[in-house]
Design a protein around this motif. Structure first.
Motif, short mmCIF file in Angstrom:
data_model
loop_
_atom_site.label_atom_id
_atom_site.label_comp_id
_atom_site.label_asym_id
_atom_site.label_seq_id
_atom_site.Cartn_x
_atom_site.Cartn_y
_atom_site.Cartn_z
N MET A 1 0.84 -1.20 0.00
CA MET A 1 0.00 0.00 0.00
C MET A 1 0.88 1.25 0.00
SD MET A 1 -3.01 -0.77 2.77
CE MET A 1 -4.06 0.57 2.30
N VAL A 2 0.41 2.27 -0.68
CA VAL A 2 1.12 3.54 -0.64
C VAL A 2 0.78 4.25 0.67
CG1 VAL A 2 1.27 3.80 -3.14
CG2 VAL A 2 -0.71 4.69 -1.93
N LEU A 3 1.65 5.12 1.12
CA LEU A 3 1.46 5.77 2.42
C LEU A 3 0.18 6.59 2.49
CD1 LEU A 3 5.09 6.90 3.33
CD2 LEU A 3 3.70 5.14 4.43
N THR A 4 -0.19 7.25 1.39
CA THR A 4 -1.42 8.05 1.44
C THR A 4 -2.64 7.17 1.68
OG1 THR A 4 -1.47 8.07 -0.98
CG2 THR A 4 -0.63 10.04 0.11
N ALA A 5 -2.64 5.95 1.13
CA ALA A 5 -3.75 5.03 1.37
C ALA A 5 -3.79 4.60 2.83
CB ALA A 5 -3.64 3.81 0.46
N ILE A 6 -2.62 4.36 3.41
CA ILE A 6 -2.55 4.00 4.83
C ILE A 6 -3.04 5.17 5.68
CG2 ILE A 6 -1.00 3.39 6.73
CD1 ILE A 6 0.74 1.95 4.58
N ALA A 7 -2.59 6.38 5.34
CA ALA A 7 -3.02 7.58 6.08
C ALA A 7 -4.53 7.74 6.01
CB ALA A 7 -2.31 8.82 5.53
N ASP A 8 -5.09 7.57 4.83
CA ASP A 8 -6.54 7.69 4.66
C ASP A 8 -7.28 6.64 5.49
OD1 ASP A 8 -6.13 9.80 2.94
OD2 ASP A 8 -6.47 8.62 1.11
N GLU A 9 -6.75 5.42 5.52
CA GLU A 9 -7.39 4.35 6.29
C GLU A 9 -7.36 4.66 7.79
OE1 GLU A 9 -6.75 -0.37 7.30
OE2 GLU A 9 -6.11 0.37 5.33
N ILE A 10 -6.24 5.17 8.27
CA ILE A 10 -6.13 5.53 9.69
C ILE A 10 -7.16 6.61 10.03
CG2 ILE A 10 -4.67 6.65 11.43
CD1 ILE A 10 -2.27 5.23 10.01
N MET A 11 -7.26 7.64 9.20
CA MET A 11 -8.20 8.73 9.47
C MET A 11 -9.65 8.24 9.40
SD MET A 11 -6.41 12.11 7.83
CE MET A 11 -6.09 11.39 6.22
N GLU A 12 -9.92 7.28 8.50
CA GLU A 12 -11.27 6.74 8.39
C GLU A 12 -11.63 5.92 9.62
OE1 GLU A 12 -13.31 3.45 5.58
OE2 GLU A 12 -12.38 5.14 4.51
N ARG A 13 -10.68 5.17 10.13
CA ARG A 13 -10.94 4.33 11.30
C ARG A 13 -10.90 5.10 12.62
NH1 ARG A 13 -8.06 -1.52 10.50
NH2 ARG A 13 -9.12 -2.05 8.56
N HIS A 14 -10.22 6.25 12.62
CA HIS A 14 -10.06 7.05 13.83
C HIS A 14 -10.39 8.51 13.54
CE1 HIS A 14 -8.07 3.59 15.65
NE2 HIS A 14 -7.36 3.49 14.54
N PRO A 15 -11.67 8.83 13.38
CA PRO A 15 -12.07 10.20 13.05
C PRO A 15 -11.52 11.20 14.07
CG PRO A 15 -13.94 8.72 12.91
CD PRO A 15 -12.81 7.94 13.54
N GLY A 16 -11.04 12.31 13.56
CA GLY A 16 -10.51 13.37 14.42
C GLY A 16 -9.00 13.32 14.56
N TYR A 17 -8.40 12.16 14.29
CA TYR A 17 -6.95 12.08 14.32
C TYR A 17 -6.40 12.72 13.05
CZ TYR A 17 -6.56 9.17 18.45
OH TYR A 17 -6.60 8.71 19.74
N ARG A 18 -5.26 13.36 13.19
CA ARG A 18 -4.62 13.98 12.03
C ARG A 18 -3.43 13.13 11.64
NH1 ARG A 18 -1.95 19.84 12.67
NH2 ARG A 18 -1.15 18.70 14.44
N VAL A 19 -3.36 12.78 10.38
CA VAL A 19 -2.26 11.99 9.87
C VAL A 19 -1.53 12.83 8.82
CG1 VAL A 19 -1.55 9.85 8.72
CG2 VAL A 19 -3.54 9.85 10.25
N GLU A 20 -0.22 12.88 8.96
CA GLU A 20 0.63 13.61 8.01
C GLU A 20 1.74 12.67 7.56
OE1 GLU A 20 0.72 18.00 9.85
OE2 GLU A 20 1.08 16.41 11.31
#
Length: 194
Positions: A1-20
């Motif tokens: 997986m590309v990092l942006t896909a992982i970042a998007d998945e984290i934000m989807e599973r944990h609303p309110g968290y900021r991923v950069e």
């Protein structure tokens, strides 16, 4: 997986968290506390009252800044002062070209070292002219200007009781009361820490 896909998945599973993504590393910030939000509101009002929210420049929270470091790198500053035509400078994945940013601001949380170290280099390399850090951990306001390479040539640290006038390049005269800004971000249980 590309990092942006992982970042998007984290934000989807944990609303309110900021991923950069900075230098190919995922940086995950926890939910903001109320004092963090109060600091952002205080600063937004101050900047808007100075005339920095009109048809030329806007004050925005949580807008993605594309970083020209590695292919997927981006940051999401807590607060930014941007050119009003920022939408014309969309890069990808809800991020915008660094040339649209006049100022970025971070309010420290548990992961305060990111703001004081990692992001200094990232924002300097992106040539963001002014970087402010409301350092709740050490009860200081940092003003970094004049990006050169991976650092800023000017880094001034201010304490409560001082006032700071931001550079004219911002587009308006803005003077900040350091004590007032820091007081907005202070938790009752741990003064000076957030």
């Amino acid at each position: 997986m590309v990092l942006t896909a992982i970042a998007d998945e984290i934000m989807e599973r944990h609303p309110g968290y900021r991923v950069e993504i900075i230098r190919g590393q995922l940086l995950i910030s926890p939910l903001r506390d109320a004092h963090h939000g109060c600091t952002l509101t205080t600063l937004t009002i101050k900047l808007a009252k100075a005339g920095l929210h009109d048809d030329i420049v806007n004050v925005l929270q949580g807008v993605g800044l594309w970083l020209p470091l590695e292919a997927e790198d981006y940051a999401v500053p807590d607060l930014s002062v941007v050119d009003a035509d920022i939408e014309q400078h969309h890069v990808r994945n809800n991020t915008y070209a660094p040339s649209s940013f006049r100022l970025v601001l971070e309010v420290t949380s548990e992961n305060w070292k990111y703001d004081l170290e990692t992001k200094v280099a990232a924002y300097a390399e992106a040539k963001v002219p002014i970087y402010l850090i409301v350092n709740r951990r050490h009860n200081r306001l940092h003003v970094l200007t004049h990006p050169t390479g991976a650092d800023y040539s000017t880094h001034r640290v201010h304490s409560p009781g001082e006032t700071v006038t931001l550079p004219d390049s911002l587009g308006a005269e803005v003077t900040l009361d350091v004590g007032g800004i820091l007081a907005a971000g202070r938790t009752k249980s741990a003064p000076g820490e957030g």
